[in-house]
Design a protein around this motif. Sequence first.
Motif, PDB file in Angstrom:
ATOM      1  N   ALA A 158      -7.227   3.574   4.616  1.00 26.84           N
ATOM      2  CA  ALA A 158      -7.384   2.579   3.682  1.00 26.84           C
ATOM      3  C   ALA A 158      -7.373   2.982   2.236  1.00 26.84           C
ATOM      4  CB  ALA A 158      -7.702   1.029   3.794  1.00 26.84           C
ATOM      5  N   LYS A 159      -6.443   2.712   1.481  1.00 21.96           N
ATOM      6  CA  LYS A 159      -7.407   2.158  -0.012  1.00 21.96           C
ATOM      7  C   LYS A 159      -6.830   0.924  -0.626  1.00 21.96           C
ATOM      8  CE  LYS A 159      -5.677   6.833  -0.920  1.00 21.96           C
ATOM      9  NZ  LYS A 159      -4.954   7.782   0.293  1.00 21.96           N
ATOM     10  N   TYR A 160      -8.296   0.935  -1.751  1.00 26.77           N
ATOM     11  CA  TYR A 160      -8.946  -0.215  -2.207  1.00 26.77           C
ATOM     12  C   TYR A 160      -8.266  -0.637  -3.474  1.00 26.77           C
ATOM     13  CZ  TYR A 160     -11.629  -0.212   2.170  1.00 26.77           C
ATOM     14  OH  TYR A 160     -11.885  -0.494   3.482  1.00 26.77           O
ATOM     15  N   GLU A 212     -12.901  -4.205  -1.879  1.00 26.45           N
ATOM     16  CA  GLU A 212     -13.893  -2.910  -2.133  1.00 26.45           C
ATOM     17  C   GLU A 212     -14.292  -3.825  -0.501  1.00 26.45           C
ATOM     18  OE1 GLU A 212     -16.498  -3.164  -5.355  1.00 26.45           O
ATOM     19  OE2 GLU A 212     -17.783  -4.347  -4.306  1.00 26.45           O
ATOM     20  N   ARG A 249      -6.536  -3.759  -1.191  1.00 21.19           N
ATOM     21  CA  ARG A 249      -6.034  -3.582  -0.583  1.00 21.19           C
ATOM     22  C   ARG A 249      -5.273  -5.138  -0.044  1.00 21.19           C
ATOM     23  NH1 ARG A 249      -2.443  -0.880  -0.985  1.00 21.19           N
ATOM     24  NH2 ARG A 249      -2.999   0.760  -0.244  1.00 21.19           N
ATOM     25  N   GLU A 267       3.529   5.638   6.153  1.00 16.81           N
ATOM     26  CA  GLU A 267       2.605   4.598   5.488  1.00 16.81           C
ATOM     27  C   GLU A 267       2.877   3.146   6.648  1.00 16.81           C
ATOM     28  OE1 GLU A 267       4.403   4.090   1.170  1.00 16.81           O
ATOM     29  OE2 GLU A 267       2.574   4.911   0.889  1.00 16.81           O
ATOM     30  N   ILE A 297     -10.872  -2.090   8.647  1.00 14.71           N
ATOM     31  CA  ILE A 297     -10.429  -2.190   6.540  1.00 14.71           C
ATOM     32  C   ILE A 297     -11.836  -3.059   5.403  1.00 14.71           C
ATOM     33  CG2 ILE A 297      -8.570  -2.978   4.339  1.00 14.71           C
ATOM     34  CD1 ILE A 297      -6.360  -1.995   6.625  1.00 14.71           C
ATOM     35  N   HIS A 340      -2.003   1.337   4.424  1.00 17.25           N
ATOM     36  CA  HIS A 340      -1.582   2.289   3.061  1.00 17.25           C
ATOM     37  C   HIS A 340      -1.322   1.648   1.715  1.00 17.25           C
ATOM     38  CE1 HIS A 340      -1.497   4.408   7.197  1.00 17.25           C
ATOM     39  NE2 HIS A 340      -2.318   5.901   6.358  1.00 17.25           N
ATOM     40  N   THR A 341      -0.084   0.550   2.108  1.00 16.10           N
ATOM     41  CA  THR A 341       0.001   0.197   0.742  1.00 16.10           C
ATOM     42  C   THR A 341      -0.116  -1.654   1.273  1.00 16.10           C
ATOM     43  OG1 THR A 341       2.193  -0.232   0.165  1.00 16.10           O
ATOM     44  CG2 THR A 341       2.749   0.206   1.673  1.00 16.10           C
TER      45      THR A 341
END
Length: 340
Positions: free
Chosen positions: A54-56, A11, A58, A110, A46, A115-116
């Motif tokens: 960004a998603k966590y 996070e 990651r 992506e 990030i 993103h990944t």
Amino acid sequence: MKAVKSVVIKEPNTLLIEERSVPEPTENQVQIKVRLAGICGSDSHIYRGHNPFAKYPRVIGHEFFGVIEKVGSSVDSKRIGERVSIDPVLSCGHCYPCSIGKPNVCETLEVLGVHTDGGFTEYVNVPAANAYTIPDSISDECAVTVEPYSIAANVTSHVHPTQDDVALVYGAGTIGLTCAQVLKGVYQVKTLIVVDRVTERLARAKDCGADIVIDNSQTPLPEQLKALGLRPTLVLDAACHPAILQEAILIASPAARVSIMGFSSEASAVTQQSITSKEISLFSSRLNAKKFPEVISWIESKKIDPTKILTHQFPFTEAQEAILTFEKDQKTCCKILLTF
């Protein structure tokens, strides 16, 4: 499944070295044993929670280089053992942007490490088409810089520099310096000006081909350019502050080209009159559109020299310290590499 250590942002402001499992590569993938990876501003963003894409949690990292260790069933087994740099842009291949050669703005884009999960890990699976072979004449340390130079390759492809251009680059960080090297080493612009507020960065810009360096920390840039009798015909904003666009248009010659690369959500105050009165062409540039082969050829032919931007190395287990160094040391730090 292979257990590997990875740099994970759980996070914002929480970085861990975590053991994860890497599956076998799928049909069209290759498995990379990562050797080196580069730290970019977006990795810091990030980490700090400032990247809107960004998603966590990651695994970060989109600049990385390694060796192909395994291949999927549809990939030629002869590729095992290849030294490769990885293009982090993942695109669908059939939407409108992809159909006109702009996979970097694919409708379902992506990016590895954003993103990944990305390349700050001991092993990673990537599409075989994104793994570009590196000639033996190029060192590992230079190979890992192909991605940041691809940013410069992309923006310059839009603005078509010529040997008659007076080009100005805002910012002498990594992207500004890669742009400087490409403008001078590849396109051989007549005059290259680099602007920054840190003396040490300006010295590095000189080493990267700048004919003129300007410190705008005390005296406004327009005043200094007027005193020099210079009106840039090409302006690249690699500093990416929203206030720069209006100034870039102000200082630009009639019929100049101006390109931005920033992602700020703040408004830029620009008047139509200032653009139209000089018929200035405005461009924007994001990531890269399959520019890796071009950059690899530039490095191989010595038109650009990545060693000029390499300043630090850390083992990947010290990724947090490396990011803090990147954030705090503007004077001596440019491109930091993580070793695996």
